[in-house]
Design an enzyme around this catalytic site. Structure first.
Site, short mmCIF file in Angstrom:
data_model
loop_
_atom_site.label_atom_id
_atom_site.label_comp_id
_atom_site.label_asym_id
_atom_site.label_seq_id
_atom_site.Cartn_x
_atom_site.Cartn_y
_atom_site.Cartn_z
CG ASP A 142 -2.15 0.67 1.18
OD1 ASP A 142 -2.20 1.67 0.46
OD2 ASP A 142 -3.11 0.23 1.85
CG ASP A 169 -4.10 5.96 0.81
OD1 ASP A 169 -5.05 5.22 1.10
OD2 ASP A 169 -3.87 7.03 1.41
CD GLU A 220 -8.73 4.92 -0.96
OE1 GLU A 220 -9.58 4.71 -0.11
OE2 GLU A 220 -7.68 5.56 -0.72
CG HIS A 254 -8.59 -0.24 5.60
ND1 HIS A 254 -8.60 -0.44 4.24
CD2 HIS A 254 -8.04 0.98 5.78
CE1 HIS A 254 -8.07 0.60 3.64
NE2 HIS A 254 -7.71 1.49 4.55
CG ASP A 255 -10.71 3.30 4.70
OD1 ASP A 255 -10.11 3.36 5.78
OD2 ASP A 255 -10.17 3.52 3.60
C1 GLC Z 1 -7.39 5.99 2.33
C2 GLC Z 1 -7.17 4.87 3.30
C3 GLC Z 1 -7.61 5.31 4.65
C4 GLC Z 1 -6.77 6.50 5.05
C5 GLC Z 1 -6.82 7.60 4.00
C6 GLC Z 1 -5.73 8.59 4.21
O1 GLC Z 1 -8.73 6.31 2.17
O2 GLC Z 1 -7.82 3.71 2.85
O3 GLC Z 1 -7.54 4.29 5.60
O4 GLC Z 1 -7.21 7.00 6.27
O5 GLC Z 1 -6.64 7.10 2.71
O6 GLC Z 1 -4.48 8.04 3.89
#
Ligand code: GLC
Length: 543
Positions: free
Chosen positions: A95, A195, A247, A321-322
């Protein structure tokens, strides 16, 4: 590398398996559980960040991109993990958090000390009229700017104030990021998740958000993001056989068609989230409404067909995880846990794209349902708790919201067995184990041949065994039906039909199943007419 035949499993390292009793998951713990994952049949493991971090945002605040955080182990432990994965023919996905660094990163520390080179790695502005440079809100609540008195300037942080946004318009920053990817490639990592990567190029950071909102229109899918991704691709992972996923926050189909185009110039695939906002009232995460099923279905169909038409590849997921646990959100974790978990899995795994399994979903883990703020650990949840209180909401109301929406819901430790702390740790877990672990655990799942776990195994088997699952065209069925989501996948002479009853009530359907055989169903004796609560049927025919 071909990714159409692959299934990814997401490990949240902090909550997967502790090996030394400190209450934190670690690399040695992960190694001890690899055979479990191998048996499930997955191909790739995505690990949430494990590099050195103050852990303000559980590792998404990276202080050193090349060193494993000692809480997880050492770089040597990582090499051992890499070897153990290789022996099992499992790929590692790392990641990469490149929109921002921790303010503990040495670049930021040098910037603070007045080093001009490093100051330009971040985004700084003077205040306006004695206040913030713009009215933008950070994604975790509160202003998106933090004042540094020594420099008399503010730095931008779209997330927590300890996550300073990097200045991607600076070529040196881009080079640093490519070097980091190449470093991990040299350690045997060939898969990467990037990310919030569609936030790296900002249109401007100088304008107020006219809607008094977070400012996202000024930094989402920005003017140079495609250029930067192409450059990163050419300078790092594009030179090896790799799999990448970006993402994409609040993105558009047009942009995703470029990010994840099969021409391979940017990324292999994308995560998008529109389908996970269908229970946000007024599009606001902290305002609840029941799932809008018709909107959900429409979004799925639009994105599935749209990405295909444009030659781009999506990721398939309902959990990570979010997100709260999909079983608690779209299914019924009390009355129909097994049926609804299986239905949701069939739906996810058989659409066009690459499926991701988030740890524990394969055994039916549910939301945490914590009832006290001391049980919540996520910075977002604790911030929101305060903000909602200031807004005058009652604690009862706030707990109700957090029980539905907090990211801690999915971060509770993996439930391995019915021993203390679900077999996750001998110590005090960093986040409390969900109380249902005595029933809901991997050991029980492995003993029951009708379990959710074996259902996932069968779905993975379908992907491996049927080309139509990997490559078939997506055709929506029952488009107007307000209870059933169904689709066909078509490839040459093959046809696969997936019918999912998304509700805990019965439903009659009309489908001409002539020539089809039932490959799988989550009830015995399906008659393809009377659907039972959360029933799913997978049909197949070859002319
Ligand atoms: C993404 C991650 C999340 C994190 C955010 C900031 O959305 O999945 O867990 O808090 O980015 O890095």
């Amino acid at each position: 590398m071909n990714f159409k035949d692959k299934v990814v499993y997401q490990v949240y390292p902090k909550s997967f398996q502790d090996s030394n009793g400190d209450g934190w998951g670690d690399i040695k713990g992960i190694i001890s559980r690899l055979d479990y994952l191998k048996d499930l049949g997955i191909d790739v493991i995505w690990f949430n960040p494990m590099c050195i971090s103050p852990q303000r945002d559980n590792g998404y605040d990276v202080a050193d991109y090349r060193q494993i955080d000692p809480r997880y182990g050492t770089n040597e432990d990582f090499l051992e993990l890499s070897k153990a994965c290789k022996e099992r023919n499992i790929l590692i996905m790392f990641d990469m958090v490149f929109n921002h660094t921790s303010t503990e990163h040495e670049w930021f520390k040098k910037a603070l000390a007045g080093d001009k080179k490093y100051k330009d790695y971040y985004i700084w502005r003077k205040g306006k009229n004695g206040s913030y440079p713009t009215n933008w809100q950070s994604k975790f609540g509160g202003p998106a700017w933090e004042y540094v008195p020594e420099l008399d300037e503010y730095y931008l942080h779209l997330f927590d104030k300890t996550q300073a946004d990097l200045n991607w318009d600076n070529p040196e920053v881009r080079k640093e990021c490519a070097d980091i990817v190449n470093y991990w490639i040299s350690k045997g990592v060939y898969c990467f998740r990037f990310d919030v990567v569609n936030l790296i190029s900002k249109y401007t950071v100088d304008e107020d958000d006219p809607n008094n909102f977070d400012g996202r229109q000024f930094y989402t899918d920005g003017p140079r993001v495609h250029e930067y991704l192409k450059e990163l691709n050419a300078d790092s992972f594009g030179n090896v056989e790799s799999i990448t996923v970006g993402e994409m926050s609040s993105t558009t189909l047009e942009n995703c068609a470029k990010y994840a185009n099969e021409d391979g110039k940017e990324l292999s695939m994308v995560f998008t989230f529109h389908h996970l906002k269908v229970d946000y009232k007024n599009m606001k995460k902290w305002e609840l409404q029941p799932v809008d099923f018709m909107q959900f279905k429409k979004l799925m169909n639009t994105w599935q067909t749209g990405m295909e038409e444009k030659g781009a590849w999506p990721s398939l997921f309902l959990n990570n995880h979010d997100q709260p646990r999909a079983l608690s959100r779209f299914g019924d974790d009390k009355n129909y846990p097994k049926e609804s978990a299986k239905m949701l899995a069939a739906f996810t795994h058989l659409m066009r794209g690459t499926p991701y399994i988030y740890q524990g979903e394969e055994i039916g883990m549910t939301n945490a349902y914590f009832t006290n703020i001391s049980q919540y650990k996520d910075v977002e949840s604790t911030n929101i708790f305060k903000l909602l209180k200031e807004e005058g909401k009652s604690e009862e109301e706030i707990y109700h919201i957090l029980q539905e929406r907090s990211r801690d819901n999915s971060r509770t430790p993996m439930q391995w067995d019915d021993s203390a702390n679900a077999g996750f740790t001998d110590g005090e877990p960093w986040l409390q184990v969900q109380e249902n672990y005595r029933n809901v655990n991997a050991a029980n799942a492995l003993k029951d041949e009708d379990s959710i776990y074996y259902w996932y195994k069968k779905l993975i088997g379908l992907r491996k065994g049927y080309k139509v699952v990997q490559e078939g065209k997506y055709v929506p069925l029952f488009e107007e039906d307000d209870q059933v989501l169904a689709f066909e996948r078509k490839l040459d002479k093959e046809s696969l039909v997936v019918i999912c009853n998304f509700y805990g009530k019965e439903k009659k359907i009309v489908f001409n199943a002539k020539g089809y055989e039932i490959l799988l169903s989550n009830y015995k004796d399906s008659n393809i007419v009377d659907l039972r609560p959360y029933e799913t049927i997978i049909l197949y025919k070859k002319d």
